[in-house]
Design an enzyme around this catalytic site. Structure first.
Site, PDB file in Angstrom:
ATOM      1  N   HIS A  23       0.830  -1.202   0.000  1.00 56.49           N
ATOM      2  CA  HIS A  23       0.000   0.000   0.000  1.00 56.49           C
ATOM      3  C   HIS A  23       0.870   1.261   0.000  1.00 56.49           C
ATOM      4  CE1 HIS A  23      -3.958  -1.918   1.036  1.00 56.49           C
ATOM      5  NE2 HIS A  23      -3.122  -2.895   1.374  1.00 56.49           N
ATOM      6  N   ASP A 130      -5.380   5.997   2.144  1.00 58.04           N
ATOM      7  CA  ASP A 130      -5.644   4.675   1.588  1.00 58.04           C
ATOM      8  C   ASP A 130      -7.138   4.385   1.721  1.00 58.04           C
ATOM      9  OD1 ASP A 130      -5.843   1.582   1.686  1.00 58.04           O
ATOM     10  OD2 ASP A 130      -3.783   1.925   1.049  1.00 58.04           O
ATOM     11  N   GLN A 365      12.385  -4.500  -8.193  1.00 56.55           N
ATOM     12  CA  GLN A 365      11.585  -5.349  -9.065  1.00 56.55           C
ATOM     13  C   GLN A 365      11.312  -4.721 -10.423  1.00 56.55           C
ATOM     14  OE1 GLN A 365       8.517  -8.174  -7.719  1.00 56.55           O
ATOM     15  NE2 GLN A 365       7.033  -6.713  -8.528  1.00 56.55           N
ATOM     16  N   HIS A 380       2.883 -13.879  -6.618  1.00 55.84           N
ATOM     17  CA  HIS A 380       1.712 -14.058  -5.762  1.00 55.84           C
ATOM     18  C   HIS A 380       0.502 -13.309  -6.305  1.00 55.84           C
ATOM     19  CE1 HIS A 380       3.160 -10.133  -4.755  1.00 55.84           C
ATOM     20  NE2 HIS A 380       2.282  -9.939  -3.797  1.00 55.84           N
ATOM     21  N   GLU A 388       3.073  -3.955 -12.518  1.00 55.91           N
ATOM     22  CA  GLU A 388       4.454  -3.825 -12.975  1.00 55.91           C
ATOM     23  C   GLU A 388       4.767  -4.832 -14.076  1.00 55.91           C
ATOM     24  OE1 GLU A 388       6.586  -4.167  -9.317  1.00 55.91           O
ATOM     25  OE2 GLU A 388       5.801  -2.259  -8.561  1.00 55.91           O
ATOM     26  N   ALA A 403      -6.248 -11.990   0.321  1.00 57.21           N
ATOM     27  CA  ALA A 403      -6.739 -10.644   0.023  1.00 57.21           C
ATOM     28  C   ALA A 403      -7.265 -10.573  -1.411  1.00 57.21           C
ATOM     29  CB  ALA A 403      -5.654  -9.612   0.308  1.00 57.21           C
TER      30      ALA A 403
END
Length: 483
Positions: A23, A130, A365, A380, A388, A403
């Site tokens: 987040h 958020d 990454q 995952h 990305e 989630a």
């Protein structure tokens, strides 16, 4: 990205991300865009536990933020703590209780202090929170500023969260018994959510996998979704061409204005990620010695944890595929191994892969996914990793855990056609077969073609005149600056 803004008193955005890198980092990118393109003063608020885990040393701060007096990180107390000898982060329920009962007053005190520092910082003019930190609405109302919700998940996951009440009303949730997790009940079709098709109950957020109507995760997700209607606007890290039907259906609901502003990385021209782990700075050099589309990149994100058995099954599936790979094994990845997760790998595996595999504890990454040697991403399926991967035209092997990951996986594999799913009960034979299929087979070629098509659409959305570029300007001028 360069944009213009009328010369006025410097606006001041207070950004309140949910605890957790998944987040925190996308909101950080958005905050930097506000700072660099429209001259916002930024106060980026972290809970105490997150702040301490990330800022143990100054190297954690991205170089583009060094020395900026108008982009500051601050912490507020969260009531959470971890004993010095305990390597496990607080569980989700503890974090939810902290959000619900511990953060409001510290944030209220912080905003009061900021507004009293008129000689040093401009008064707070808006809050970016958020989408699961809705307590900020109360503070925003008290000081009379807009509160924009930042949705770190995709529109697909957020849309289903907005309909959790309906799942209960229709008697689908909570589950009747624990056996519903295994008896096929989760394959129940969900065909009534606007803009979405071919859904099953198992694709909805894992907060529904409870037999308790009072379950804290389920009720938290529902209550946060309800309060979305009170926000000044909702921004989502996606782009219209990716989730067009869902976004259109969401805009037809009685919600605040919705702005799609993703993918955020192409909108930024600087690296912006925080992490509590040391990045391997030489893995890209290793990739430079590999041919195009020959390497599998493996990373389960910042929060997923594996059992030793799961790790070993992945290990032998990867080894037996015969392909080169770059595997991120986070220090705390494996249950029961503290910060020594890599030690859970069999020595025989290490011997088998020494010529064609590289194990690292963390990496940048986005730089890895951009590298031409990467042929597939075993992930995952968290939303940041999904976006990305799409932004760089890389197909995916998906192993969703919790989630929103199941929903992301559903869209990656069945709606966009750029991925294949690994069963939750991971077996080495399946891992090997799927790696070979995506790296060598016809389906893999088709997935790569579709991934490159989505990459082109993502790039178009982020360019001047593109939907995300214009939506970013729109939310700034129409809501945050109210012009």
């Amino acid at each position: 990205m360069k944009m213009s803004s009328p010369a006025t008193q410097k606006p001041h955005a207070v950004c309140m991300p949910c605890p957790g890198l998944g987040h925190l980092n996308p909101m950080l990118k958005f905050a930097k865009l506000l700072h660099s393109s429209h001259g916002f003063h930024i106060t980026f608020v972290l809970t105490e536990l997150v702040y301490n885990s990330i800022f143990l040393n100054s190297s954690s701060i991205p170089s583009s933020l060094h020395g900026l007096s108008d982009f500051q990180f601050v912490s507020i107390q969260d009531g959470l703590s971890i004993p010095d000898n305990d390597h496990q982060a607080p569980d989700v329920s503890s974090i939810i209780l902290s959000i619900q009962h511990k953060l409001l007053d510290p944030l209220r005190i912080l905003l009061s202090k900021l507004n009293q520092l008129s000689s040093k910082v401009p008064p707070v003019t808006c809050i970016i929170s958020d989408a699961c930190m809705s307590f900020t609405l109360d503070v925003a109302a008290e000081i009379g500023v807009p509160d924009v919700f930042f949705c770190a998940s995709g529109a697909c996951a957020y849309m289903t969260n907005l309909h959790l009440d309906q799942l209960i009303h229709r008697g689908l949730v909570p589950l009747k018994s624990g056996s519903d997790l295994r008896n096929g009940y989760l394959d129940t079709k969900i065909d009534w959510i606007p803009g979405m098709k071919n859904l099953r109950l198992r694709d909805i957020s894992t907060c529904i996998r409870t037999t308790d109507i009072s379950d804290i995760k389920l009720n938290f997700c529902m209550s946060e979704a309800r309060r979305a209607r009170e926000a000044s606007a909702i921004i989502i890290n996606t782009f219209d061409d990716l989730e067009q039907s869902i976004v259109d259906s969401m805009r037809a609901l009685k919600l605040p204005p919705i702005y799609t502003i993703g993918p955020l990385t192409p909108l930024n021209d600087q690296r912006l990620n925080l992490s509590q782990w040391q990045e391997d700075e030489h893995c890209v050099d290793w990739l430079n010695g590999r041919v195009s589309n020959s390497v599998m990149y493996v990373n389960y994100g910042s929060g997923v944890a594996l059992s030793k058995d799961q790790l070993v099954e992945f290990a032998w599936g990867i080894a037996n595929s015969g392909h080169e790979f770059l595997w991120v094994i986070r220090p705390d990845l494996v249950h029961g191994y503290g910060y020594q997760s890599a030690s859970a790998l069999p020595q025989e595996f290490m011997y088998e892969i020494k010529e064609r595999g590289r194990l690292i504890s963390w990496c940048e990454q986005e730089k890895v996914l951009k590298h031409p040697s990467i042929g597939v991403f075993l992930t995952h399926c968290g939303w940041n990793s999904t976006m990305e991967s799409i932004s760089n035209g890389v197909p995916m092997l998906c192993w969703p855990c919790c989630a929103d990951q199941q929903m992301n996986c559903r869209y990656v594999c069945h709606e966009w056609g750029i991925g294949m799913e690994i069963e939750s009960d991971v077996k080495r034979e399946e891992v090997e077969r799927l790696i070979r299929e995506v790296m060598e087979g016809e389906k893999g070629k088709d997935m790569k073609k579709k991934a490159l098509e989505l990459k082109e659409l993502a790039e178009r959305a982020a360019k001047p005149g593109g939907s995300s570029f214009e939506n970013f300007n729109g939310v700034v001028m129409e809501v945050l600056l109210q012009r």
